[in-house]
Structure formats: structure tokens, C-alpha cells
Design an enzyme around this catalytic site. Structure first.
Site, PDB file in Angstrom:
ATOM      1  CE1 TYR A  30      -2.516   4.396   1.161  1.00  0.00           C
ATOM      2  CE2 TYR A  30      -3.717   2.541   0.543  1.00  0.00           C
ATOM      3  CZ  TYR A  30      -3.201   3.541   0.170  1.00  0.00           C
ATOM      4  OH  TYR A  30      -3.084   4.151  -1.174  1.00  0.00           O
TER       5      TYR A  30
ATOM      6  CE  LYS B 136      -5.754   7.629   5.671  1.00  0.00           C
ATOM      7  NZ  LYS B 136      -6.319   6.366   5.022  1.00  0.00           N
TER       8      LYS B 136
ATOM      9  CE1 TYR C 113       0.285   4.328  -1.686  1.00  0.00           C
ATOM     10  CE2 TYR C 113       0.782   6.590  -1.763  1.00  0.00           C
ATOM     11  CZ  TYR C 113      -0.127   5.924  -1.772  1.00  0.00           C
ATOM     12  OH  TYR C 113      -1.366   6.010  -1.736  1.00  0.00           O
TER      13      TYR C 113
ATOM     14  CG  HIS D  54      -6.358  -1.769  -5.590  1.00  0.00           C
ATOM     15  ND1 HIS D  54      -5.378  -1.005  -5.922  1.00  0.00           N
ATOM     16  CD2 HIS D  54      -7.085  -1.902  -6.575  1.00  0.00           C
ATOM     17  CE1 HIS D  54      -5.599  -0.784  -7.165  1.00  0.00           C
ATOM     18  NE2 HIS D  54      -6.793  -1.340  -7.702  1.00  0.00           N
TER      19      HIS D  54
ATOM     20  N   PRO E  28      -1.551  14.706  -0.436  1.00  0.00           N
ATOM     21  CG  PRO E  28      -0.950  14.722  -2.643  1.00  0.00           C
ATOM     22  CD  PRO E  28      -0.883  15.541  -1.521  1.00  0.00           C
TER      23      PRO E  28
END
Ligand code: APR
Ligand code: PHB
Length: 394
Positions: A386, A298, A202, A73, A294
């Protein structure tokens, strides 16, 4: 009485990868796991691999299926107040991306690699107790198939996850525990539905947080923020889908495609760090030493980063270089752990609805979200965290 160099407690990603890396460095280990192989390989967990994790799996020879089946991604979406904002990853984070590949697939690949190489993994090994961890001759005892077993070793690696027993073997007076609880949990579902978007979403909404993810071209993974004590029975499939649609609402009309729900569970959320990660000959790694909520994906990645450093430190010990690398293990690992703890906490606070939160707090969340999606510098900072910071040379 059995003897090995490193006794590893727990066959999660941390324990299995440590055993694999040690094997490649010529160090012997035995992995002791309370659950069955089927249970460990079937457990649905996280699914986002950082660039460093992908590189480590590939470079160490266990990345073949990941290369074929992993979904690379190059962006994630932050969605709030009816609008979606795509954040590019590789352009902002110097070519680094994330790969979606289920944690249990990583576990299956590692179990297979260990067994094919003649590795020793003992499943259904119960009643584990650690002995004399502060001496140079530690031992592990337990039971397997009704028999008592004792393992003598040079080191014990505590890779037994967030509810394990190894961290308790560090005397209270010599361990500091730093902890945060959150007033919510995640209800997760796995659905037989083709992902209706090609990146993760998100969503921050007044009704609460929601996350759209996936596992394969035919499996969608979704999460909803719920109360920490939420009963699964209160969430029939229809209600889950309706709530997801409400939280993902937006002017582009996008919604997740529905499908048969094949797994549903509630996961609590907390942040925890145990310091130091070493006590004598006991070395903690992965969730045994630290737990993250979560939101930043990570947990698995930190486990991989830990065992990479730990395997190199143990290899250095066995090649006669003494204990200096082992002495540095905890501080080296904790530097990354605290960076990831901050990012996970920050992302959690940014995206969730806090039950006690007032209008002031919600306005702050909106202001911060607007900043993250509109400032190039803020996007780059988000992307860099990220995809995960690069591993340094161990
Ligand atoms: N004896 C033997 N095995 C144990 C014991 C015990 N007393 N307690 C726990 N275990 C086993 C668990 O059954 C599990 O298989 O230890 C393993 C720990 O694995 P994980 O929980 O997966 O932890 P870790 O390997 O550190 O992986 C890091 O990343 O996505 C996150 O939290 C998620 O599992 C994840 C983690
Ligand atoms: C998942 O796909 O399970 C997943 C993705 C992103 C997260 C957490 C979990 O932040």
C-alpha cells in the site's frame, strides 16, 4: 516547424513531471496538451501519494506546498462485518507512510514550476498525430489557435492517459495488450465536510464497497461501488449519504460527516497493460501504458515511477552514454507495473461485491479479510504494497 529534444504528449502528472525532471537534467522538452490549463488543473482525480512519490516531488524541488498541505497518514482502516480494523503503515513498512494530496494539486504545482522555469507547455493543442516514430527523426503535428504546427524532435513521450492516441502508434503486431474489465464502477463525491476520521476507510459490505477519503481539513472525498452503467441522476445527494452510512455501519457507530456535495462523478474500472512501453523513438508512460482500478491508489504513483526511470534514461542518452538505459526502460518500468497491477486487482477482488458472486465467493472474501487484519505477516504485506515499494536506483 519547431524543434525540441523530447516532445511530450499530455500534461497530466506523467507528462508534466517528465518535463520537469528532464529540465533538471538539462534536456529540452515541449508539452502538448489537448485541454485548457483550467480544465487540467481543476479535474478531481485520485489523492494518495506513496512515500516514493512524495520523496521524488520533494527532492526535485516541487514538494514545498505538498510538505505544508499534504496530510501524512500512518494508518488505513479495513471495515467489514460491522467492525473496523486499523492497519498501521510505518511500523509495518519500515517507516514509510502515505500522504493525501489531490492529484490536481500535484498538477498545479508542476505547471507552475515549469512555467516559472521558462518551460514550454502548449495547452489546447489539438488533432495530434505522430509521424515516423520508428526512425531517429520523429515528428508531431497538430493544431493550435487555428494554425497547423509541426514539431521535430528526437523522442516522443506518450503521456496522454488512458484514452490517448500514443499507444495506438505502436503497430498492432508489435504490441501486446493485457486487460481485465470489472462488473462495477465507482461513484465519487467531494463534500464540504470536515473528515470525521483521521485515516482512510475501505469498507466491504454486502451492499457493495465504500471508501472514505479526504482532501483537506474541510473536504471529504467518498466513493461507492455502483453498476458500470450507473446514471448519476439516479443518485441524488440524500441517496448517496444514506447508502454510504449503510455500507460503513459498524459497532463503533462511526459514520462520515455530511456536507454540501460539490462534485459528483462515476468512474469506470479496468486493468490494462500495453507491452512493451517503447517503440523506436516513442516511449509510453503513465496511464497511456497501463491503467489500474483505483482501489489500491496506484495510478498516479505508477506514472511518477515511470517518468523517474524514463527521465534518467533520456538524460543518460543525452550525456553520450548511448541507448542502453532506454533499451531497459520498458522492462524496468513493467516490473513495478505488474506488482502494482496484482495488488490493485487483489484489493479490488477482496473488497467489492461481485454481481454474479455466490455465497462461496463471499465466504472466501471474509476469510481473506480476516486473515489480512489478524496476521502480522499479512498486515505487513498489505502495508508494504500500500505504501509502495521503494524506488531502486534508476
Ligand atoms: N493530445 C493531447 N493531449 C491529450 C490527448 C491528445 N490526443 N489525449 C489525452 N491528452 C491529455 C489529457 O487531456 C490529460 O491531461 O493527456 C493527459 C493525460 O493525463 P492523465 O490522464 O492524468 O494521465 P497520467 O499523466 O498518466 O497520470 C496518471 O494516475 O490517478 C491516476 O488515472 C489517474 O490521471 C491519472 C493517472
Ligand atoms: C481518493 O482519495 O481519491 C482515493 C483514495 C484511495 C483510493 C482511491 C482514491 O484507493
Amino acid at each position: 516547424m519547431i524543434r525540441t529534444q523530447v516532445a511530450i504528449v499530455g500534461a497530466g502528472p506523467a507528462g508534466l513531471m517528465l518535463s520537469h525532471l528532464l529540465h533538471r537534467a538539462g534536456v529540452a522538452s515541449i508539452v502538448l496538451e489537448a485541454r485548457s490549463r483550467g480544465y487540467v488543473e481543476g479535474r478531481v482525480r485520485a489523492g494518495v501519494l506513496e512515500q516514493g512519490t512524495v520523496d521524488l516531488l520533494k527532492q526535485s524541488g516541487v514538494g514545498e506546498r505538498l510538505a505544508r498541505e499534504g496530510l501524512v497518514h500512518d494508518a488505513v482502516e479495513l471495515r467489514f462485518q460491522g467492525r473496523g480494523h486499523r492497519i498501521e503503515l510505518s511500523r509495518l513498512a519500515r517507516g514509510r507512510t502515505i500522504t493525501v494530496y489531490g492529484q490536481q494539486e500535484v498538477v498545479k504545482d508542476l505547471v507552475r514550476a515549469r512555467l516559472e522555469a521558462g518551460g514550454d507547455i502548449r495547452f489546447e493543442f489539438t488533432d495530434i498525430a505522430l509521424h515516423e516514430v520508428a526512425t531517429s527523426r520523429p515528428r508531431v503535428t497538430g493544431r493550435m489557435q487555428g494554425e497547423s504546427v509541426e514539431i521535430a524532435c528526437d523522442f516522443i513521450a506518450g503521456c496522454d492517459g488512458s484514452h490517448g492516441i500514443c499507444r495506438e502508434a505502436v503497430p498492432r503486431s508489435q504490441r501486446a495488450v493485457h486487460e481485465r474489465a470489472y462488473p462495477f464502477a465507482w461513484l465519487g463525491i467531494l463534500a464540504r465536510a470536515a473528515p470525521s476520521r483521521d485515516h482512510l476507510v475501505y469498507a466491504h459490505h454486502d451492499r457493495g464497497f465504500a471508501l472514505f477519503s479526504m482532501r483537506s481539513p474541510t473536504l471529504t472525498r467518498l466513493y461507492l461501488q455502483v453498476a458500470p452503467d450507473e446514471e448519476l441522476s439516479a443518485w441524488p445527494d440524500e441517496r448517496v449519504w444514506d447508502e454510504l452510512e449503510a455500507r460503513f455501519e459498524g459497532e463503533d457507530g462511526w459514520r462520515p460527516a455530511r456536507g454540501a456535495v460539490i462534485e459528483k462523478s462515476v468512474t469506470g474500472m479496468r486493468s490494462l497493460v500495453v507491452e512493451p512501453m517503447r517503440h523506436g523513438r516513442l516511449l509510453l508512460a503513465g496511464d497511456a501504458a497501463h491503467v489500474v482500478p483505483p482501489t489500491g491508489a496506484k495510478g498516479l504513483n505508477l506514472a511518477m515511477a515511470d517518468v523517474r526511470v524514463l527521465a534518467a534514461a533520456l538524460a543518460s542518452f543525452y550525456s553520450g552514454e548511448g541507448e542502453s538505459a532506454l533499451d531497459a526502460y520498458s522492462a524496468t518500468a513493467l516490473e513495478r507495473v505488474w506488482r502494482a497491477q496484482h495488488f490493485s486487482w487483489w484489493m479490488t477482488a477482496l473488497l467489492h461485491r461481485f454481481p454474479e458472486g455466490d455465497s462461496f465467493q463471499r465466504r472466501l472474501q471474509h476469510a481473506q479479510l480476516e486473515y489480512v487484519v489478524s496476521s502480522e505477516a499479512a498486515r505487513a504485506s498489505f502495508a508494504e504494497n500500500y505504501v509502495g515499494l521503494p524506488f531502486e536506483a534508476p
